[in-house]
Design a protein around this motif. Structure first.
Motif, PDB file in Angstrom:
ATOM      1  N   TRP A 102      -0.045   0.306  14.479  1.00 15.69           N
ATOM      2  CA  TRP A 102      -0.093   1.783  14.424  1.00 15.69           C
ATOM      3  C   TRP A 102       0.270   2.298  15.811  1.00 15.69           C
ATOM      4  O   TRP A 102      -0.455   2.063  16.777  1.00 15.69           O
ATOM      5  N   PHE A 115       0.848  -1.184   0.000  1.00 15.75           N
ATOM      6  CA  PHE A 115       0.000   0.000   0.000  1.00 15.75           C
ATOM      7  C   PHE A 115       0.889   1.240   0.000  1.00 15.75           C
ATOM      8  O   PHE A 115       1.753   1.382   0.878  1.00 15.75           O
ATOM      9  N   LEU A 133       3.649   3.739   9.195  1.00 13.49           N
ATOM     10  CA  LEU A 133       3.026   2.630   9.914  1.00 13.49           C
ATOM     11  C   LEU A 133       3.912   1.380   9.821  1.00 13.49           C
ATOM     12  O   LEU A 133       5.128   1.481   9.968  1.00 13.49           O
ATOM     13  N   GLU A 145     -12.744   3.717   2.824  1.00 12.12           N
ATOM     14  CA  GLU A 145     -13.332   4.056   4.124  1.00 12.12           C
ATOM     15  C   GLU A 145     -14.501   5.034   3.941  1.00 12.12           C
ATOM     16  O   GLU A 145     -14.521   6.136   4.496  1.00 12.12           O
ATOM     17  N   ALA A 162      -0.162  -1.957   5.617  1.00  9.84           N
ATOM     18  CA  ALA A 162      -0.059  -0.495   5.634  1.00  9.84           C
ATOM     19  C   ALA A 162       1.162  -0.098   6.471  1.00  9.84           C
ATOM     20  O   ALA A 162       1.197  -0.424   7.646  1.00  9.84           O
ATOM     21  N   GLN A 163       2.065   0.629   5.826  1.00  3.43           N
ATOM     22  CA  GLN A 163       2.196   0.900   4.402  1.00  3.43           C
ATOM     23  C   GLN A 163       3.571   0.444   3.946  1.00  3.43           C
ATOM     24  O   GLN A 163       4.345  -0.049   4.765  1.00  3.43           O
ATOM     25  N   TRP A 211      -3.560  15.154   4.084  1.00  2.00           N
ATOM     26  CA  TRP A 211      -3.037  15.024   5.441  1.00  2.00           C
ATOM     27  C   TRP A 211      -2.406  16.314   5.956  1.00  2.00           C
ATOM     28  O   TRP A 211      -1.780  16.308   7.027  1.00  2.00           O
TER      29      TRP A 211
HETATM   30  O1  AHR Z   1      -3.051   4.090   6.416  1.00  2.00           O
HETATM   31  C1  AHR Z   1      -3.368   5.325   6.969  1.00  2.00           C
HETATM   32  C2  AHR Z   1      -4.846   5.643   6.893  1.00  2.00           C
HETATM   33  O2  AHR Z   1      -5.567   4.726   7.667  1.00  2.00           O
HETATM   34  C3  AHR Z   1      -5.486   5.495   5.529  1.00  2.00           C
HETATM   35  O3  AHR Z   1      -5.324   6.628   4.746  1.00  2.00           O
HETATM   36  C4  AHR Z   1      -6.926   5.302   5.853  1.00  2.00           C
HETATM   37  O4  AHR Z   1      -7.610   4.561   4.871  1.00  2.00           O
HETATM   38  C5  AHR Z   1      -6.893   4.604   7.200  1.00  2.00           C
HETATM   39  O5  AHR Z   1      -7.750   5.177   8.096  1.00  2.00           O
END
Ligand code: AHR
Length: 552
Positions: A354, A54, A405, A217, A399-400, A126
């Motif tokens: 995360w 990702f 992350l 999402e 991710a990612q 962001w």
């Molecule tokens: O991966 C970071 C964020 O996490 C992505 O942009 C979103 O889809 C999720 O909430």
């Protein structure tokens, strides 16, 4: 203790012993754990797409991570970091999702086409995130130059040997913008105006993009829709898209973790209109972030440190990751209420750990974080879950990819390292395309203290796949304090040869860094045996292990 053969491998605490009996009973009672692999119970083919990635325009993922620019002194291929491409090929990267994430629903694909110098600069989705590290300067991570657009991304995929998975903007563009993006990517050479535009950018032949996400999402940053509202938008977007001879695969914006209502209400609405509209996959997102053992569910307060975590957070984070199994089976059951043939599979297109900000390698890397041996165990146990549900999970994207992350790579300017998570992907690549076999694992549960009270978590976890006469068995031991001596019974075959690869560290906080890039690396060893149907292996504490077993 009677054992007919004994092989002491050169591995970290790993002792491999083989018995000649079909179902060794004495050792079974003595071992801490047992793994049974049933050759006559295939689950399904392990889709290589489970090993997906990702890439989002977020912090240091694209600018500083993937894209360094053609004129950079950093070795690059047409602007893409060369070391990254080479490392991606080694792990057989199968698919890469782009451009987001939340960014996708703010992105106009047209901004990233045409001569680079003339592309517009736009505020990144962001730009105002509260997690930005202190003093982060302005740059393409906040005001996107669009130098990395559709063709640059698709070339990166081509170089890496991965298929592209594009996520369409459903919140702020129209269905027409979506099918025109498909036109730009896939129309035959010279057939349409957009095909000519693509040729002017250096790509005459169609890119043949098969995977398309219809929003991201949509319950949150992708429009804040209800499932009923999203079903209307989904139908509008999916109803007509030119195929150009491809078997297009649409991925619907699925639930946030355990929100079964989102799946049920969306599928219910689609079923009312009698079909699933070329939907191939239903996205599921699950991050492991809350390490408080239930003290809070606050998104910011609930997270822990990436490196300097207390012992209990080791267990809490891995327990969060173990939730993936129930998320898969629960959503699958709900989908089956409407899609009885299970034509639509799950695409877990965001997963991983995360943490709190603070361990990023540079202050432009929003949501950047370090990765320890804990992340390796998390990656291994999650991939094992996907294998055990190979009949349900058709794609997954960690991710990612880089600088964000649970990244496989950390990079800043000319510095570039592999994280422990990368090594898990490298070890587990051997599973790709294999037949997943029913693998029953039973083991004692690690004990720890949760908010002052005794707690336990799931112990050994694993999966096995078959590739002709070669079997791949991967196992994670989440217990940082004890090895697990395990009897492994293979029902239906005898063992000829075993090679072992282990990833572990004595210190649970161990990680690779720019100064010490090889602290955590896989260690390999070989054991040659004949005519055995079971073996005993001691899985090191806090480890990820791969056994490659040649069957007679
Ligand atoms: O991966 C970071 C964020 O996490 C992505 O942009 C979103 O889809 C999720 O909430």
């Amino acid at each position: 203790m009677k054992r007919r053969e004994f092989i002491n491998t050169a591995l970290t605490g790993g002792v491999l012993m083989l018995t000649g009996s079909r179902f060794p009973t004495q050792e079974a009672r003595l071992a801490d754990a047992r793994i049974e692999i049933l050759l006559d119970e295939p689950i399904g083919r392990i889709a290589p797409e489970i090993y997906g990635h990702f890439v989002e325009h977020l912090g240091g993922v694209v600018y500083d991570g993937v894209w360094v620019g053609e004129n950079s002194k950093i070795p690059n291929i047409g602007g893409v970091r060369q070391a990254l491409v080479e490392a991606m090929k080694r792990i057989k990267a199968s698919v890469i999702r782009w451009p987001g994430g939340c960014f996708a629903d703010s992105y106009n694909w047209r901004d990233g086409t045409g001569p680079r110098a003339q592309r517009p600069r736009r505020p990144n989705f962001w730009v105002d995130a509260p997690e930005w590290p202190k003093g982060a300067p302005d740059g393409p991570w906040k005001y996107d130059t669009n130098h990395f657009g559709t063709d640059e991304f698709l070339r990166f995929c081509q170089l890496s040997g991965a298929q592209p998975y594009l996520a369409a903007n459903l919140r702020s563009l129209t269905a027409r913008d979506f099918y025109e993006w498909v036109d730009y990517c896939n129309s035959p050479a010279g057939a349409t105006t957009l095909a000519e535009m693509r040729a002017a950018a250096g790509q005459r032949e169609p890119w043949k993009v098969r995977y398309w996400g219809v929003g991201n999402e949509s319950w949150g940053c992708g429009g804040n829709f209800t499932p009923e509202e999203y079903s209307v938008e989904y139908r509008r977007f999916a109803e007509w898209v030119p195929r150009y001879g491809l078997n297009l695969a649409f991925i619907g914006s699925g639930p946030n973790g355990g929100d079964l209502g989102w799946s049920r209400r969306f599928f219910g609405r689609l079923a009312e209109k009698g079909g699933f509209g070329r939907m191939w996959g239903w996205a599921l997102h699950h991050y492991s972030w809350n390490v408080t053992g239930g003290r809070t569910n606050d998104w910011f307060q609930g997270k822990g440190e990436a490196v300097k975590y207390p012992n209990d957070e080791w267990y809490e984070l891995l327990s969060e990751a173990n939730r993936m199994e129930n998320l898969i089976t629960d959503h699958w059951a709900v989908m089956g209420e409407f899609d009885r043939q299970h034509r639509v599979k799950l695409a877990v297109d965001e997963w991983g750990a995360w943490y709190k900000p603070g361990s990023e390698v540079h202050n432009t890397h929003l949501l950047g974080q370090q990765a320890t041996i804990r992340d390796a165990v998390l990656a291994g146990l999650t991939l094992d879950i996907f294998h055990r549900h190979a009949d349900k999970v058709a794609m997954a994207n960690i991710a990612q990819l880089i600088n964000c992350l649970q990244a496989l790579f950390l990079a800043h300017e000319d510095k570039f390292i592999l994280t422990p998570t990368y090594h898990v992907f490298e070890m587990y690549a051997a599973h790709q395309g294999g037949q997943s076999l029913r693998t029953n694992v039973s083991s004692s549960r690690p004990q720890y203290t949760r908010n002052g009270k005794p707690a336990t978590m799931r112990g050994l976890n694993g999966s096995a796949s078959l590739h002709d006469r070669r079997m791949v068995l991967t196992v994670t031991n989440p217990d940082p304090n004890a090895a697990r001596e395990t009897e492994i019974a293979i029902h239906g075959a005898t063992v000829k040869e075993v090679s072992v690869t282990t990833l572990t560290a004595k210190d649970i906080h161990a990680h690779n860094s720019f100064d010490n890039p090889r602290v955590i690396e896989p260690q390999a060893s070989q054991a040659s045996v004949k005519g055995s149907r079971a073996l005993v292996y001691s899985f090191a504490p806090a480890s990820v292990t791969r056994l490659q077993i040649t069957l007679a």
